[in-house]
Structure formats: structure tokens, C-alpha cells
Write a protein that holds these residues in place. Structure first.
Motif, PDB file in Angstrom:
ATOM      1  N   UNK A  84    -114.719  66.985  88.659  1.00  0.00           N
ATOM      2  CA  UNK A  84    -115.303  67.775  87.579  1.00  0.00           C
ATOM      3  C   UNK A  84    -114.935  67.078  86.275  1.00  0.00           C
ATOM      4  N   UNK A  85    -115.927  66.835  85.430  1.00  0.00           N
ATOM      5  CA  UNK A  85    -115.645  66.176  84.154  1.00  0.00           C
ATOM      6  C   UNK A  85    -116.583  66.690  83.086  1.00  0.00           C
ATOM      7  N   UNK A  86    -116.144  66.597  81.859  1.00  0.00           N
ATOM      8  CA  UNK A  86    -116.967  67.045  80.753  1.00  0.00           C
ATOM      9  C   UNK A  86    -116.235  66.905  79.440  1.00  0.00           C
ATOM     10  N   UNK A  87    -116.796  67.497  78.408  1.00  0.00           N
ATOM     11  CA  UNK A  87    -116.233  67.457  77.064  1.00  0.00           C
ATOM     12  C   UNK A  87    -116.257  68.857  76.489  1.00  0.00           C
ATOM     13  N   UNK A  88    -115.170  69.242  75.841  1.00  0.00           N
ATOM     14  CA  UNK A  88    -115.092  70.531  75.169  1.00  0.00           C
ATOM     15  C   UNK A  88    -115.238  70.279  73.676  1.00  0.00           C
ATOM     16  N   UNK A  89    -116.168  71.007  73.037  1.00  0.00           N
ATOM     17  CA  UNK A  89    -116.408  70.861  71.609  1.00  0.00           C
ATOM     18  C   UNK A  89    -116.397  72.224  70.935  1.00  0.00           C
ATOM     19  N   UNK A  90    -116.241  72.205  69.615  1.00  0.00           N
ATOM     20  CA  UNK A  90    -116.332  73.449  68.852  1.00  0.00           C
ATOM     21  C   UNK A  90    -117.795  73.720  68.509  1.00  0.00           C
ATOM     22  N   UNK A  91    -118.033  74.758  67.735  1.00  0.00           N
ATOM     23  CA  UNK A  91    -119.406  75.150  67.387  1.00  0.00           C
ATOM     24  C   UNK A  91    -120.152  74.078  66.609  1.00  0.00           C
ATOM     25  N   UNK A  92    -119.419  73.210  65.898  1.00  0.00           N
ATOM     26  CA  UNK A  92    -120.036  72.139  65.116  1.00  0.00           C
ATOM     27  C   UNK A  92    -120.230  70.872  65.946  1.00  0.00           C
ATOM     28  N   UNK A  93    -119.822  70.908  67.222  1.00  0.00           N
ATOM     29  CA  UNK A  93    -119.975  69.731  68.075  1.00  0.00           C
ATOM     30  C   UNK A  93    -118.813  68.767  67.998  1.00  0.00           C
ATOM     31  N   UNK A  94    -117.742  69.132  67.303  1.00  0.00           N
ATOM     32  CA  UNK A  94    -116.565  68.275  67.199  1.00  0.00           C
ATOM     33  C   UNK A  94    -115.694  68.454  68.443  1.00  0.00           C
ATOM     34  N   UNK A 154    -111.121  65.638  83.096  1.00  0.00           N
ATOM     35  CA  UNK A 154    -111.570  65.238  84.429  1.00  0.00           C
ATOM     36  C   UNK A 154    -110.502  65.666  85.424  1.00  0.00           C
ATOM     37  N   UNK A 155    -110.932  66.319  86.497  1.00  0.00           N
ATOM     38  CA  UNK A 155    -110.002  66.704  87.559  1.00  0.00           C
ATOM     39  C   UNK A 155    -110.761  66.851  88.869  1.00  0.00           C
ATOM     40  N   UNK A 156    -110.012  66.901  89.961  1.00  0.00           N
ATOM     41  CA  UNK A 156    -110.601  67.071  91.293  1.00  0.00           C
ATOM     42  C   UNK A 156    -110.392  68.515  91.706  1.00  0.00           C
ATOM     43  N   UNK A 196    -109.462  81.718  87.927  1.00  0.00           N
ATOM     44  CA  UNK A 196    -108.697  82.309  89.009  1.00  0.00           C
ATOM     45  C   UNK A 196    -107.794  81.344  89.750  1.00  0.00           C
ATOM     46  N   UNK A 197    -107.702  80.099  89.256  1.00  0.00           N
ATOM     47  CA  UNK A 197    -106.849  79.094  89.899  1.00  0.00           C
ATOM     48  C   UNK A 197    -106.001  78.395  88.845  1.00  0.00           C
ATOM     49  N   UNK A 198    -105.137  77.505  89.303  1.00  0.00           N
ATOM     50  CA  UNK A 198    -104.371  76.652  88.399  1.00  0.00           C
ATOM     51  C   UNK A 198    -104.942  75.244  88.382  1.00  0.00           C
ATOM     52  N   UNK A 199    -106.131  75.059  88.949  1.00  0.00           N
ATOM     53  CA  UNK A 199    -106.784  73.757  89.012  1.00  0.00           C
ATOM     54  C   UNK A 199    -107.490  73.476  87.704  1.00  0.00           C
ATOM     55  N   UNK A 200    -107.160  72.343  87.078  1.00  0.00           N
ATOM     56  CA  UNK A 200    -107.813  71.991  85.830  1.00  0.00           C
ATOM     57  C   UNK A 200    -107.123  70.845  85.137  1.00  0.00           C
ATOM     58  N   UNK A 201    -107.362  70.746  83.839  1.00  0.00           N
ATOM     59  CA  UNK A 201    -106.854  69.629  83.047  1.00  0.00           C
ATOM     60  C   UNK A 201    -106.835  70.026  81.581  1.00  0.00           C
ATOM     61  N   UNK A 202    -106.107  69.263  80.799  1.00  0.00           N
ATOM     62  CA  UNK A 202    -106.148  69.388  79.336  1.00  0.00           C
ATOM     63  C   UNK A 202    -107.041  68.277  78.804  1.00  0.00           C
ATOM     64  N   UNK A 203    -107.739  68.545  77.714  1.00  0.00           N
ATOM     65  CA  UNK A 203    -108.637  67.536  77.151  1.00  0.00           C
ATOM     66  C   UNK A 203    -107.849  66.459  76.421  1.00  0.00           C
ATOM     67  N   UNK A 204    -108.418  65.248  76.395  1.00  0.00           N
ATOM     68  CA  UNK A 204    -107.799  64.130  75.680  1.00  0.00           C
ATOM     69  C   UNK A 204    -108.181  64.187  74.203  1.00  0.00           C
ATOM     70  N   UNK A 205    -107.883  63.137  73.463  1.00  0.00           N
ATOM     71  CA  UNK A 205    -108.160  63.119  72.024  1.00  0.00           C
ATOM     72  C   UNK A 205    -109.645  63.231  71.690  1.00  0.00           C
TER      73      UNK A 205
END
Length: 74
Positions: free
Chosen positions: A23-33, A58-60, A44-53
Motif C-alpha cells: 500500500x502506498x500513497x501521499x498524504x496532503x493538506x487541503x491546499x495539496x501540500x 508505503x507498507x505491506x 482497526x489494526x496497527x498496520x501502517x506507516x508514517x509519512x516521509x518529508x
């Protein structure tokens, strides 16, 4: 100015042949930043990741079928 808002709801699809999906993607604010340091988890799980700069993650995930991703940013 950045505000804490609901950031992301997306389906997670796993193929029947493999119980693991990248699973991969990008998290942005309302302005697209990009939002560095946001947390993205499969609901409902502990599966995930923190975003980079650049706001990317990206996580499995080993869950089959659809799932909801939840992002949080403080």
C-alpha cells in the motif's frame, strides 16, 4: 496554515492469489501540500506507516479484501 482534518479514506485491495499487498500513497493538506509525519493505518489494526518529508508512505498489508485507511496528523 495547516489544520487537522480527515485526510484519507481509501480502499485496500488484496488479490486472491496473494494475501499481502503493498500500500502506498501521499498524504496532503487541503491546499495539496504534503504532510510529513502523518500516520497512516489500516483501520482497526496497527498496520501502517508514517509519512516521509514528502508526505509519502508505503507498507505491506496482509489483509484480504477492502479496508479503510485512516490518516492522522497533529
Amino acid at each position: 496554515m495547516l489544520r487537522a482534518t480527515p485526510l484519507l479514506l481509501a480502499p485496500l485491495l488484496a488479490s486472491a492469489a496473494s494475501a499481502q499487498t503493498t500500500v502506498q500513497g501521499t498524504v496532503t493538506d487541503e491546499a495539496g501540500e504534503p504532510l510529513p509525519g502523518a500516520t497512516v493505518l489500516v483501520e482497526g489494526t496497527a498496520t501502517g506507516d508514517a509519512t516521509d518529508l514528502d508526505g509519502r508512505y508505503e507498507f505491506v498489508a496482509s489483509q484480504e479484501g477492502e479496508a479503510v485507511l485512516v490518516a492522522s496528523f497533529v
